[in-house]
Design a protein around this motif. Structure first.
Motif, PDB file in Angstrom:
ATOM      1  N   THR A 160       9.190  -1.501   9.137  1.00  0.00           N
ATOM      2  CA  THR A 160       9.259  -0.386  10.077  1.00  0.00           C
ATOM      3  C   THR A 160      10.514   0.436   9.806  1.00  0.00           C
ATOM      4  N   GLY A 161      10.506   1.656  10.313  1.00  0.00           N
ATOM      5  CA  GLY A 161      11.695   2.489  10.226  1.00  0.00           C
ATOM      6  C   GLY A 161      12.125   2.789   8.798  1.00  0.00           C
ATOM      7  N   THR A 162      13.416   2.876   8.616  1.00  0.00           N
ATOM      8  CA  THR A 162      13.987   3.218   7.317  1.00  0.00           C
ATOM      9  C   THR A 162      13.644   2.190   6.243  1.00  0.00           C
ATOM     10  N   MET A 163      13.498   0.916   6.649  1.00  0.00           N
ATOM     11  CA  MET A 163      13.180  -0.133   5.681  1.00  0.00           C
ATOM     12  C   MET A 163      11.847   0.138   4.992  1.00  0.00           C
ATOM     13  N   ARG A 164      10.944   0.777   5.697  1.00  0.00           N
ATOM     14  CA  ARG A 164       9.651   1.120   5.118  1.00  0.00           C
ATOM     15  C   ARG A 164       9.833   2.113   3.954  1.00  0.00           C
ATOM     16  N   ILE A 165      10.703   3.077   4.143  1.00  0.00           N
ATOM     17  CA  ILE A 165      11.008   4.046   3.092  1.00  0.00           C
ATOM     18  C   ILE A 165      11.701   3.358   1.918  1.00  0.00           C
ATOM     19  N   ILE A 166      12.617   2.474   2.218  1.00  0.00           N
ATOM     20  CA  ILE A 166      13.340   1.754   1.158  1.00  0.00           C
ATOM     21  C   ILE A 166      12.370   0.957   0.302  1.00  0.00           C
ATOM     22  N   LYS A 167      11.411   0.310   0.937  1.00  0.00           N
ATOM     23  CA  LYS A 167      10.463  -0.524   0.205  1.00  0.00           C
ATOM     24  C   LYS A 167       9.552   0.308  -0.699  1.00  0.00           C
ATOM     25  N   ILE A 168       9.081   1.446  -0.220  1.00  0.00           N
ATOM     26  CA  ILE A 168       8.204   2.243  -1.081  1.00  0.00           C
ATOM     27  C   ILE A 168       9.001   2.876  -2.218  1.00  0.00           C
ATOM     28  N   LEU A 169      10.285   3.151  -1.977  1.00  0.00           N
ATOM     29  CA  LEU A 169      11.125   3.642  -3.075  1.00  0.00           C
ATOM     30  C   LEU A 169      11.311   2.559  -4.142  1.00  0.00           C
ATOM     31  N   GLU A 170      11.390   1.309  -3.709  1.00  0.00           N
ATOM     32  CA  GLU A 170      11.449   0.202  -4.669  1.00  0.00           C
ATOM     33  C   GLU A 170      10.167   0.146  -5.501  1.00  0.00           C
ATOM     34  N   VAL A 171       9.043   0.351  -4.840  1.00  0.00           N
ATOM     35  CA  VAL A 171       7.759   0.345  -5.546  1.00  0.00           C
ATOM     36  C   VAL A 171       7.699   1.486  -6.557  1.00  0.00           C
ATOM     37  N   LEU A 172       8.081   2.681  -6.157  1.00  0.00           N
ATOM     38  CA  LEU A 172       8.061   3.829  -7.059  1.00  0.00           C
ATOM     39  C   LEU A 172       9.005   3.625  -8.238  1.00  0.00           C
ATOM     40  N   THR A 173      10.129   2.960  -7.983  1.00  0.00           N
ATOM     41  CA  THR A 173      11.074   2.657  -9.064  1.00  0.00           C
ATOM     42  C   THR A 173      10.454   1.694 -10.066  1.00  0.00           C
ATOM     43  N   GLU A 174       9.750   0.676  -9.569  1.00  0.00           N
ATOM     44  CA  GLU A 174       9.095  -0.283 -10.460  1.00  0.00           C
ATOM     45  C   GLU A 174       7.992   0.382 -11.285  1.00  0.00           C
ATOM     46  N   GLU A 203       4.000  -7.711 -11.005  1.00  0.00           N
ATOM     47  CA  GLU A 203       4.279  -8.824 -10.093  1.00  0.00           C
ATOM     48  C   GLU A 203       5.246  -8.397  -8.988  1.00  0.00           C
ATOM     49  N   LYS A 204       6.226  -7.588  -9.343  1.00  0.00           N
ATOM     50  CA  LYS A 204       7.200  -7.115  -8.354  1.00  0.00           C
ATOM     51  C   LYS A 204       6.526  -6.220  -7.318  1.00  0.00           C
ATOM     52  N   ILE A 205       5.671  -5.313  -7.794  1.00  0.00           N
ATOM     53  CA  ILE A 205       4.959  -4.410  -6.884  1.00  0.00           C
ATOM     54  C   ILE A 205       4.024  -5.195  -5.973  1.00  0.00           C
ATOM     55  N   ALA A 206       3.333  -6.183  -6.526  1.00  0.00           N
ATOM     56  CA  ALA A 206       2.423  -7.021  -5.736  1.00  0.00           C
ATOM     57  C   ALA A 206       3.178  -7.736  -4.614  1.00  0.00           C
ATOM     58  N   GLY A 207       4.422  -8.089  -4.877  1.00  0.00           N
ATOM     59  CA  GLY A 207       5.227  -8.745  -3.847  1.00  0.00           C
ATOM     60  C   GLY A 207       5.754  -7.776  -2.798  1.00  0.00           C
ATOM     61  N   LEU A 208       5.973  -6.526  -3.199  1.00  0.00           N
ATOM     62  CA  LEU A 208       6.533  -5.534  -2.281  1.00  0.00           C
ATOM     63  C   LEU A 208       5.487  -4.931  -1.349  1.00  0.00           C
ATOM     64  N   MET A 209       4.261  -4.804  -1.809  1.00  0.00           N
ATOM     65  CA  MET A 209       3.255  -4.096  -1.001  1.00  0.00           C
ATOM     66  C   MET A 209       2.973  -4.759   0.347  1.00  0.00           C
ATOM     67  N   PRO A 210       2.856  -6.088   0.437  1.00  0.00           N
ATOM     68  CA  PRO A 210       2.697  -6.689   1.763  1.00  0.00           C
ATOM     69  C   PRO A 210       3.908  -6.448   2.663  1.00  0.00           C
ATOM     70  N   GLN A 211       5.093  -6.346   2.062  1.00  0.00           N
ATOM     71  CA  GLN A 211       6.297  -6.083   2.848  1.00  0.00           C
ATOM     72  C   GLN A 211       6.273  -4.694   3.459  1.00  0.00           C
ATOM     73  N   ILE A 212       5.690  -3.735   2.732  1.00  0.00           N
ATOM     74  CA  ILE A 212       5.585  -2.369   3.250  1.00  0.00           C
ATOM     75  C   ILE A 212       4.676  -2.331   4.470  1.00  0.00           C
ATOM     76  N   ILE A 213       3.627  -3.151   4.448  1.00  0.00           N
ATOM     77  CA  ILE A 213       2.690  -3.183   5.581  1.00  0.00           C
ATOM     78  C   ILE A 213       3.409  -3.559   6.868  1.00  0.00           C
ATOM     79  N   THR A 214       4.331  -4.507   6.769  1.00  0.00           N
ATOM     80  CA  THR A 214       4.997  -5.024   7.974  1.00  0.00           C
ATOM     81  C   THR A 214       6.324  -4.341   8.273  1.00  0.00           C
TER      82      THR A 214
END
Length: 289
Positions: A145-159, A132-143
């Motif tokens: 930009t910049g460093t935040m994009r890296i932070i979000k995929i690191l959150e996904v990899l952590t989950e 559920e957490k990953i499903a919520g993060l993936m749309p955020q990665i699409i939108t």
């Protein structure tokens, strides 16, 4: 089996690829690529083929696929003929193991992540809170930009690393075989079987689809898929039966014949062999969820 090599688009701006698909025929073929793939099915359902695994996919599913693992998501016919109540909605991320640098996975803190990415060559189905957490993060990665994009995929990899409810999809002994002269054969077999599973498919019929002799077909399919064609066909039929049992609009006997089984006893036998439950037990277990 020869899947198609898909070149995942990359550019000098992004370190990984992230996209949203709303059409059912995007990469709707047996294919593979060097990048790992994380897919979230927000809307849509059908049959997924991953390595030697065949099973239904549905809304909410999250799957991680390792490098060069062949796969194919075939959406149900209703998504192509406009009869589905909602269109397909899928989020996909492609990334290389070293997209954050060759030393990233060698860091002490990332050893568990490294193990999970190695395991992904068998395909990993994610469940529970992490899904559920990953499903919520993936749309955020699409939108993002910049460093935040890296932070979000690191959150996904952590989950993914911390997910306690994950299971592998492909048998440990599966090894893809990418012979050039078999490029389109498996795609034809899959498409024909899914379109005709309700009928009795004769050996000479499916061999003609594969453009080889019946004797050669048996050996080819068993060698490449690690299962007989009969087993493959029954897995498709049982998968369709599972969908109908969940919908609960038909009796078990009606479902038996609707899915291409001509003998009720055989239907019970193969259903239990493939799912581990009788059709009725399967339906009851789902209704309790």
């Amino acid at each position: 089996m020869k899947p198609h090599l898909l070149n995942v688009s990359t550019n000098s701006v992004d370190s990984f690829s992230a996209r949203r698909d709303v059409m059912p025929d995007v990469n709707n073929r047996w294919h593979y690529h060097s990048a790992l793939e994380l897919i979230y099915i927000k809307k849509g359902r059908g049959t997924q083929f991953i390595g030697d695994s065949i099973k239904n996919f549905k809304e909410g599913d999250v799957v991680l696929l390792g490098s060069n693992l062949p796969h194919y998501w075939r959406f149900d016919a209703e998504f192509f003929d406009g009869k589905a109540s909602e269109p397909v909605d899928v989020y996909v991320i492609h990334f290389k193991e070293d997209f954050l640098g060759s030393a990233f996975l060698e860091l002490p803190e990332n050893q568990e992540l490294k193990k999970v990415l190695l395991q992904s060559i068998q395909g990993i189905q994610l469940q529970g809170f992490s899904k559920e957490k990953i499903a919520g993060l993936m749309p955020q990665i699409i939108t993002a930009t910049g460093t935040m994009r890296i932070i979000k995929i690191l959150e996904v990899l952590t989950e993914i690393t911390n997910c306690e409810e994950r299971s592998t999809l492909v048998s440990l002994g599966f090894k893809p075989n990418f012979l050039e002269n078999e490029k389109d054969r498996i795609q034809s077999i899959y498409n024909y079987t899914i379109s005709n599973y309700k009928n009795k498919i004769e050996l000479k019929e499916i061999a003609a689809v594969a453009k080889i002799s019946p004797n050669s077909f048996c050996k080819f399919f068993k060698t490449k898929s690690r299962k007989t064609y009969t087993r493959f066909l029954n897995e498709i039929r049982v998968g369709q039966a599972c969908k109908l049992l969940i919908e609960n609009n038909l009796t078990v006997k009606e479902i038996c014949y609707d899915c291409g089984f001509y003998n009720f006893t055989s239907f019970h036998k193969y259903f239990r062999e493939i799912t581990g439950k009788t059709p009725l037990k399967y339906q009851q277990a789902f209704s309790k969820q």
